[in-house]
Design a protein around this motif. Structure first.
Motif, short mmCIF file in Angstrom:
data_model
loop_
_atom_site.label_atom_id
_atom_site.label_comp_id
_atom_site.label_asym_id
_atom_site.label_seq_id
_atom_site.Cartn_x
_atom_site.Cartn_y
_atom_site.Cartn_z
N ARG A 201 65.52 -35.15 8.84
CA ARG A 201 66.23 -34.74 8.85
C ARG A 201 67.30 -34.15 9.75
O ARG A 201 66.54 -33.96 10.82
N THR A 202 68.24 -33.97 10.14
CA THR A 202 68.57 -33.55 11.48
C THR A 202 68.59 -32.51 12.16
O THR A 202 68.18 -32.16 12.95
N LEU A 203 69.39 -31.14 11.48
CA LEU A 203 69.07 -29.77 11.91
C LEU A 203 67.81 -29.40 11.98
O LEU A 203 67.42 -29.07 13.31
N PRO A 204 66.57 -29.63 11.43
CA PRO A 204 65.13 -29.22 11.67
C PRO A 204 64.38 -30.57 12.59
O PRO A 204 63.68 -29.85 12.97
N ALA A 205 64.52 -31.30 12.57
CA ALA A 205 64.23 -32.09 13.30
C ALA A 205 64.61 -31.84 15.36
O ALA A 205 63.89 -31.47 15.74
N LEU A 206 66.14 -31.31 14.99
CA LEU A 206 67.23 -30.64 16.37
C LEU A 206 66.36 -29.64 16.68
O LEU A 206 65.12 -29.45 17.70
N GLY A 207 65.94 -28.96 15.88
CA GLY A 207 65.14 -27.58 16.24
C GLY A 207 64.18 -28.05 16.55
O GLY A 207 63.34 -27.11 17.11
N ALA A 208 63.33 -28.39 15.61
CA ALA A 208 61.99 -28.63 15.99
C ALA A 208 61.29 -29.01 17.86
O ALA A 208 60.36 -29.03 18.41
N ALA A 209 62.11 -30.14 17.82
CA ALA A 209 62.17 -30.60 18.57
C ALA A 209 62.03 -30.00 20.55
O ALA A 209 61.41 -29.80 20.58
N ALA A 210 63.17 -29.45 20.43
CA ALA A 210 63.76 -28.81 21.37
C ALA A 210 62.61 -27.25 21.18
O ALA A 210 62.57 -26.97 22.33
N ALA A 211 61.65 -27.01 20.27
CA ALA A 211 61.49 -25.76 20.09
C ALA A 211 59.94 -26.01 20.75
O ALA A 211 59.19 -25.69 21.88
N VAL A 212 59.89 -27.73 20.77
CA VAL A 212 57.92 -27.58 20.96
C VAL A 212 58.28 -28.46 22.19
O VAL A 212 57.34 -28.21 23.17
N THR A 213 59.47 -29.03 23.24
CA THR A 213 59.63 -28.84 23.94
C THR A 213 59.63 -28.25 24.82
O THR A 213 59.28 -28.03 26.20
N LEU A 214 60.14 -26.95 24.39
CA LEU A 214 60.31 -25.68 25.53
C LEU A 214 59.04 -24.83 26.07
O LEU A 214 58.79 -25.24 26.53
N LEU A 215 58.34 -25.42 24.27
CA LEU A 215 57.00 -24.33 24.65
C LEU A 215 55.91 -25.10 25.31
O LEU A 215 55.36 -24.67 26.41
N THR A 216 56.08 -25.97 25.16
CA THR A 216 55.79 -27.14 26.18
C THR A 216 55.66 -27.49 27.41
O THR A 216 54.90 -27.39 27.94
N ARG A 217 57.15 -27.10 27.90
CA ARG A 217 57.59 -27.57 28.93
C ARG A 217 57.13 -25.61 29.80
O ARG A 217 56.83 -25.84 31.37
N LEU A 218 57.05 -24.63 29.23
CA LEU A 218 56.83 -23.32 29.75
C LEU A 218 54.74 -23.17 29.32
O LEU A 218 54.82 -22.89 30.56
N TYR A 219 53.97 -24.05 28.76
CA TYR A 219 53.17 -24.06 28.96
C TYR A 219 52.94 -25.38 30.33
O TYR A 219 52.16 -24.86 31.14
N LEU A 220 53.65 -26.42 30.59
CA LEU A 220 52.95 -27.13 31.81
C LEU A 220 53.56 -25.97 33.49
O LEU A 220 52.71 -26.67 34.27
N ARG A 221 54.16 -25.24 32.87
CA ARG A 221 54.25 -24.55 34.46
C ARG A 221 53.08 -23.66 34.88
O ARG A 221 53.23 -23.52 36.29
#
Length: 265
Positions: A201-221
Motif C-alpha cells: 500500500r502506498t502511504l503505509p509503505a512510504l511512511g515505513a520506508a522513510a522511518a526505517v531509513t531515518l532510524l538506520t541512518r541515525l544508528y549508522l552515525r
C-alpha cells in the motif's frame, strides 16, 4: 482472418522500460533538479561567497570601518558560507530518507496497490524481473547524481577547508564527500522496495520506508564513529562505512526479492 504477430521479448522489455521511464519521469526530474541546484550552490560558495568573505576579513583587518559599511560584507545567517555549507551537507546526507519514501510509496507500493504490477506479471514479465527492472532503472540515476554531489562537495570542502569550520569527521561532511553518499541512496532504495512489497500500500509503505531509513541512518552515525579509533584518515573510515552500508543495502534488496517470491508463488 489474420492475427497480429507475437511481440518479441526484446520489444516487450523495451516497451516496459519506456513505460517505467514515463511513469517516474517527474521523480527523475526532481532528483536531477535537486542535484543540479545543490551543485550550483556549492560552486557559488567556492567561486564567489568564500572569496568575498576572505576579502572582507582582509579589509577589516587593516581598516577601522564598521562591518556594515562595505557592501557585501555584512553578516547574514542565511548567506554566511559556513551556515550554507553546513545546511547543504545535512540535506545531502539525509537525502536517502526521501529516496526510501519515494521507492516505498511510488516506485513499488503504488503499483502493487493499484494492481498494475500483477497485470505486468500476467503478461511478459516475471515478478523478479519486474522488481529488478525497477530497482535498476532507479539505481542508475541515483548513483550518478549521488556521485556528482559527492565529487563537487568534496572538491569545495577540500579547497575551502581553511575557511569552513566543519571538520571531516562531522556527519555533514563525512557522508557528503565520498562513496558513502551513493551507498546510502542505494540503501534507501532497497529499504523502500522491501517496505513496498511487504505492505503493498502506498502511504503505509512510504511512511515505513522513510522511518526505517531515518532510524538506520541515525544508528549508522553511531556505528561508524568507533571506526575513527582503529582506522586513521578520511578514506579508511569512509570506505569501511561504505562497505557497511552496501552490505545492509544488499540485505534489504535480497529481502525484497525473497518476500516477493514468497507472495507470488
Amino acid at each position: 482472418m489474420t492475427t497480429a504477430p507475437p511481440t518479441a521479448p526484446g520489444s516487450a522489455s523495451a516497451a516496459a522500460y519506456r513505460s517505467l521511464r514515463r511513469l517516474h519521469r517527474p521523480a527523475l526530474l526532481v532528483w536531477a533538479a535537486f542535484a543540479l541546484l545543490v551543485t550550483g550552490w556549492l560552486l557559488w560558495l567556492h567561486l564567489s561567497k568564500v572569496p568575498a568573505e576572505r576579502d572582507c576579513r582582509g579589509f577589516f583587518r587593516y581598516s577601522p570601518m564598521a562591518a556594515d559599511s562595505l557592501p557585501g560584507c555584512g553578516y547574514s545567517a542565511f548567506t554566511d558560507a559556513n551556515n550554507v555549507f553546513n545546511f547543504l551537507g545535512e540535506a545531502i546526507s539525509y537525502s536517502c530518507v526521501a529516496v526510501a519514501a519515494w521507492a516505498g510509496g511510488a516506485l513499488i507500493g503504488r503499483e502493487l496497490e493499484s494492481g498494475t504490477a500483477r497485470l505486468a506479471w500476467t503478461q511478459s514479465v516475471s515478478p523478479a524481473r519486474w522488481l529488478a527492472g525497477r530497482l535498476t532503472a532507479a539505481a542508475l540515476p541515483l548513483v550518478a547524481g549521488g556521485g556528482l554531489l559527492a565529487l563537487v562537495f568534496g572538491w569545495a570542502w577540500s579547497s575551502d577547508q581553511d575557511w569552513l569550520v566543519s571538520n571531516w569527521t562531522y556527519d555533514r561532511v563525512f557522508v557528503a564527500r565520498g562513496p558513502l553518499l551513493p551507498a546510502l541512496l542505494l540503501l534507501g532504495l532497497a529499504v523502500g522496495a522491501l517496505a513496498g512489497i511487504a505492505l503493498r500500500r502506498t502511504l503505509p509503505a512510504l511512511g515505513a520506508a522513510a522511518a526505517v531509513t531515518l532510524l538506520t541512518r541515525l544508528y549508522l552515525r553511531e556505528a561508524w564513529l568507533p571506526l575513527h579509533g582503529p582506522l586513521h584518515g578520511f578514506w579508511a573510515v569512509q570506505l569501511s562505512a561504505t562497505a557497511m552500508v552496501l552490505v545492509l543495502a544488499a540485505a534489504a534488496a535480497f529481502g525484497a526479492f525473497w518476500v516477493l517470491r514468497r507472495r507470488t508463488r
